[in-house]
Design a protein around this motif. Sequence first.
Motif, PDB file in Angstrom:
ATOM      1  N   LEU A   1     -15.757  32.272 -14.462  1.00  0.00           N
ATOM      2  CA  LEU A   1     -15.789  32.745 -13.080  1.00  0.00           C
ATOM      3  C   LEU A   1     -14.610  33.663 -12.778  1.00  0.00           C
ATOM      4  N   ASP A   2     -14.883  34.713 -12.032  1.00  0.00           N
ATOM      5  CA  ASP A   2     -13.833  35.551 -11.469  1.00  0.00           C
ATOM      6  C   ASP A   2     -13.215  34.812 -10.279  1.00  0.00           C
ATOM      7  N   PHE A   3     -12.101  35.314  -9.769  1.00  0.00           N
ATOM      8  CA  PHE A   3     -11.419  34.660  -8.644  1.00  0.00           C
ATOM      9  C   PHE A   3     -11.725  35.376  -7.329  1.00  0.00           C
ATOM     10  N   ASP A   4     -11.001  36.452  -7.031  1.00  0.00           N
ATOM     11  CA  ASP A   4     -11.196  37.150  -5.759  1.00  0.00           C
ATOM     12  C   ASP A   4     -12.615  37.698  -5.653  1.00  0.00           C
ATOM     13  N   GLY A   5     -13.283  37.384  -4.554  1.00  0.00           N
ATOM     14  CA  GLY A   5     -14.638  37.867  -4.342  1.00  0.00           C
ATOM     15  C   GLY A   5     -15.704  37.004  -4.983  1.00  0.00           C
ATOM     16  N   THR A   6     -15.281  35.974  -5.708  1.00  0.00           N
ATOM     17  CA  THR A   6     -16.229  35.075  -6.371  1.00  0.00           C
ATOM     18  C   THR A   6     -15.922  33.632  -5.987  1.00  0.00           C
TER      19      THR A   6
ATOM     20  N   GLY B   1     -23.871  39.830 -25.594  1.00  0.00           N
ATOM     21  CA  GLY B   1     -25.052  38.981 -25.629  1.00  0.00           C
ATOM     22  C   GLY B   1     -24.970  37.764 -24.736  1.00  0.00           C
ATOM     23  N   CYS B   2     -23.945  37.722 -23.886  1.00  0.00           N
ATOM     24  CA  CYS B   2     -23.785  36.598 -22.967  1.00  0.00           C
ATOM     25  C   CYS B   2     -24.714  36.764 -21.765  1.00  0.00           C
ATOM     26  N   THR B   3     -24.838  35.717 -20.997  1.00  0.00           N
ATOM     27  CA  THR B   3     -25.530  35.766 -19.718  1.00  0.00           C
ATOM     28  C   THR B   3     -24.521  36.218 -18.667  1.00  0.00           C
ATOM     29  N   ALA B   4     -24.951  37.027 -17.702  1.00  0.00           N
ATOM     30  CA  ALA B   4     -24.010  37.537 -16.704  1.00  0.00           C
ATOM     31  C   ALA B   4     -24.703  37.710 -15.362  1.00  0.00           C
ATOM     32  N   PHE B   5     -24.117  37.106 -14.327  1.00  0.00           N
ATOM     33  CA  PHE B   5     -24.618  37.233 -12.962  1.00  0.00           C
ATOM     34  C   PHE B   5     -23.656  38.108 -12.161  1.00  0.00           C
ATOM     35  N   HIS B   6     -24.232  39.001 -11.363  1.00  0.00           N
ATOM     36  CA  HIS B   6     -23.424  39.936 -10.576  1.00  0.00           C
ATOM     37  C   HIS B   6     -23.519  39.603  -9.093  1.00  0.00           C
ATOM     38  N   ILE B   7     -22.372  39.418  -8.460  1.00  0.00           N
ATOM     39  CA  ILE B   7     -22.302  39.286  -7.005  1.00  0.00           C
ATOM     40  C   ILE B   7     -22.087  40.690  -6.451  1.00  0.00           C
ATOM     41  N   ASP B   8     -23.153  41.305  -6.014  1.00  0.00           N
ATOM     42  CA  ASP B   8     -23.122  42.716  -5.606  1.00  0.00           C
ATOM     43  C   ASP B   8     -23.033  42.798  -4.083  1.00  0.00           C
ATOM     44  N   ARG B   9     -21.882  42.426  -3.557  1.00  0.00           N
ATOM     45  CA  ARG B   9     -21.688  42.348  -2.102  1.00  0.00           C
ATOM     46  C   ARG B   9     -22.007  43.662  -1.404  1.00  0.00           C
TER      47      ARG B   9
ATOM     48  N   ALA C   1     -27.154  39.008  -6.851  1.00  0.00           N
ATOM     49  CA  ALA C   1     -27.306  38.606  -5.457  1.00  0.00           C
ATOM     50  C   ALA C   1     -26.113  39.145  -4.681  1.00  0.00           C
ATOM     51  N   THR C   2     -26.218  39.139  -3.369  1.00  0.00           N
ATOM     52  CA  THR C   2     -25.111  39.645  -2.555  1.00  0.00           C
ATOM     53  C   THR C   2     -24.031  38.593  -2.327  1.00  0.00           C
ATOM     54  N   THR C   3     -24.354  37.303  -2.549  1.00  0.00           N
ATOM     55  CA  THR C   3     -23.367  36.231  -2.414  1.00  0.00           C
ATOM     56  C   THR C   3     -23.472  35.287  -3.603  1.00  0.00           C
ATOM     57  N   PHE C   4     -22.387  34.581  -3.870  1.00  0.00           N
ATOM     58  CA  PHE C   4     -22.381  33.594  -4.942  1.00  0.00           C
ATOM     59  C   PHE C   4     -23.339  32.447  -4.615  1.00  0.00           C
ATOM     60  N   VAL C   5     -23.368  32.041  -3.356  1.00  0.00           N
ATOM     61  CA  VAL C   5     -24.216  30.915  -2.956  1.00  0.00           C
ATOM     62  C   VAL C   5     -25.673  31.153  -3.353  1.00  0.00           C
ATOM     63  N   GLU C   6     -26.125  32.397  -3.234  1.00  0.00           N
ATOM     64  CA  GLU C   6     -27.507  32.719  -3.597  1.00  0.00           C
ATOM     65  C   GLU C   6     -27.778  32.527  -5.087  1.00  0.00           C
ATOM     66  N   LEU C   7     -26.729  32.447  -5.883  1.00  0.00           N
ATOM     67  CA  LEU C   7     -26.882  32.296  -7.332  1.00  0.00           C
ATOM     68  C   LEU C   7     -26.777  30.844  -7.795  1.00  0.00           C
TER      69      LEU C   7
END
Length: 228
Positions: A8-13, A191-199, A211-217
Amino acid sequence: MPTPTLVLDFDGTVCLGDDPVRLYAQEVSRRVSAPWRERVLTGAEDFLAGRSRPGDAQDGYQAVHALGFAAGLDRASMSPAYLASRERLDAGEGEVGPPPGLGELLDDVRGAGVQTVLLTNAPGTGVFGWLDAVGLSDRLDAVITDAGKPATMLDLLGGLLTEADLECRPDRLLSIGDVWANDVGPALALGCTAFHIDRFDLHRGRSSRTATTFVELYGAVRDWAGRH
């Protein structure tokens, strides 16, 4: 034994709120010439409100970087401004908090055998104390600060894959963050799995889930943990 790993990233995540960016903009504004002081502060607010994107920034910190550089500062001048803003954050200035339900999410994935790693470009100042205060420290198996993403991300993720015995199953490492170039692109390249929080709805590149928020993921994170 292979160990599924959530990075997990910190700021914004993990840590939400725009005040850290505002503190950084304030510190930069103190170091630029008079005509630029208000421009830096206004430019940061315009980015956060979605009205502008200085230097094609992907997050508020990049926007402030771009504004500082435009005002004539170099990296050697920007670094003290950033550290000063983190010290103010560590002292309790600014309103920040974790996304709702993050503690429970981490409990669930760890219960499924997933190790949790925080991997951030931020220094320890403003990170470790905050994690303690919001009850997340004990829910993270490792915290890596001063990471130097994106330049170091391939090596850092490669090291985590080796440590977790996932070199033959990189999809069992999931990286989540709000800056595509830092947290998503390098993970996918391995080759990893990666989710983007695209605010800011920037659509910088492909991801395993966006998704636009982490909660949505959260649901997708739990599904991933259950499969691995």
